[in-house]
Enzyme design. Sequence first.
Site, short mmCIF file in Angstrom:
data_model
loop_
_atom_site.label_atom_id
_atom_site.label_comp_id
_atom_site.label_asym_id
_atom_site.label_seq_id
_atom_site.Cartn_x
_atom_site.Cartn_y
_atom_site.Cartn_z
CG ASP A 9 -1.93 -1.15 1.20
OD1 ASP A 9 -1.88 -1.97 0.27
OD2 ASP A 9 -2.75 -1.26 2.14
CG ASP A 47 -6.51 -0.03 1.53
OD1 ASP A 47 -6.84 -1.21 1.71
OD2 ASP A 47 -6.77 0.89 2.34
CG HIS A 49 -11.05 0.69 0.64
ND1 HIS A 49 -10.96 -0.64 0.96
CD2 HIS A 49 -10.20 1.35 1.49
CE1 HIS A 49 -10.09 -0.79 1.96
NE2 HIS A 49 -9.61 0.38 2.30
CG HIS A 66 -8.40 5.04 3.37
ND1 HIS A 66 -9.33 4.79 4.36
CD2 HIS A 66 -7.84 3.85 3.06
CE1 HIS A 66 -9.31 3.50 4.65
NE2 HIS A 66 -8.43 2.90 3.88
CE LYS A 91 -3.67 -4.32 1.37
NZ LYS A 91 -4.47 -3.29 2.02
CB CYS A 130 -1.99 -3.07 5.24
SG CYS A 130 -3.74 -2.59 5.17
#
Length: 188
Positions: A9, A47, A49, A66, A91, A130
């Site tokens: 990340d 990351d 999302h 975020h 992820k 993470c």
Amino acid sequence: MATALLIIDFQNDFTPGGALPVADGDAIAGPVQRLADALDVVAATRDWHPADHSSFEPYGGPWPVHCVRDTHGAEFHPAMAEIEIDAVISKGVDRDDPGYSGFAGTELAGLLRNRDAEDVFVVGLATEYCVRVSAIDAVREELEVTLVEDGTRGLEVHKGDVARAIEEMRAAGARVAQSADVLAAVGR
Ligand code: VGL
Ligand code: ZN
């Protein structure tokens, strides 16, 4: 047996100026770039999302919004442009999946196995979220895991969180090293 760098990340939102910035998060650029040049396989998680992710404050979660997929904040930090990445693993893609681990529900373990990469060096952001969860999952995948301490930074929401996370990774079976020692050991 091959070596792998697992970059967790290293994204705009986790670096200064981002939505959930890690102080000094951009300071990992040098170690990450040098390790990427020296190790055989480079895998990077991101990351990634949805806009209504359950970890976001407006939806009852602990974090500010975020790394919403396809936004600037979710893009890799500019320093990553210098790196040849073999595989990108997204992820936290599903609304209700926190997505802390690069291994949970992803192709990462199979990918490393296919490349015969059992010797895995972990760097990235944030140390106690993470990075911690991914490193411990890597040990569970029976990989040889080394946390490269100067290649990671933490949020340190509570004082001592980063130090506790490092001890937790060590207790789980990860080694902890500095990038200079890793680079010397691989001879580059
Ligand atoms: C992370 C908090 C929320 C991380 C991701 O990459 O460590 N932390 N989402
Ligand atoms: Zn997240």
